[in-house]
Scaffold this active site. Structure first.
Site, PDB file in Angstrom:
ATOM      1  N   ASN A 113      48.751  31.220   0.089  1.00  0.00           N
ATOM      2  CA  ASN A 113      50.157  30.866   0.216  1.00  0.00           C
ATOM      3  C   ASN A 113      50.464  29.679  -0.681  1.00  0.00           C
ATOM      4  OD1 ASN A 113      50.770  32.799   2.154  1.00  0.00           O
ATOM      5  ND2 ASN A 113      50.458  31.424   3.866  1.00  0.00           N
ATOM      6  N   ARG A 119      48.709  38.301   3.069  1.00  0.00           N
ATOM      7  CA  ARG A 119      47.394  37.986   2.493  1.00  0.00           C
ATOM      8  C   ARG A 119      46.298  38.851   3.105  1.00  0.00           C
ATOM      9  NH1 ARG A 119      46.478  32.181   3.767  1.00  0.00           N
ATOM     10  NH2 ARG A 119      47.742  32.791   5.537  1.00  0.00           N
TER      11      ARG A 119
END
Length: 89
Positions: A36, A18
């Site tokens: 996530n 990320r």
């Protein structure tokens, strides 16, 4: 403006995927977010110029240095929210 949702599977959690996504999105001038999912995948919403989105998608097939990407599912997104930056959740 192009807007897509990416669902990325493989070893993509716990490998800074990320954070690297945020860096790449900022480099390409894209907005949206990365988060996530509970099943181990990463969901990314991207919006911006078509060429920049396509470049991000190509990058996401490799991902962060420690990630192992098995699949990138790309879906067009028709929502009308506007994001001013790229966030990590």
């Amino acid at each position: 403006m192009k807007r897509v949702l990416l669902t990325i599977s493989g070893k993509v959690q716990g490998v800074c995927f990320r954070r690297y996504s945020q860096l790449k999105a900022n480099e390409l001038g894209l907005t949206g977010y990365a988060k996530n999912l509970e099943d181990g995948r990463v969901l990314i919403l991207l919006q911006g110029g078509g060429l920049a989105v396509d470049r991000f998608i190509a990058w996401s097939e490799q991902g962060s240095p420690q990630s192992v990407v098995d699949n990138v599912l790309v879906e067009e997104d028709e929502a009308d929210e506007i994001y001013l930056d790229f966030s990590v959740y």
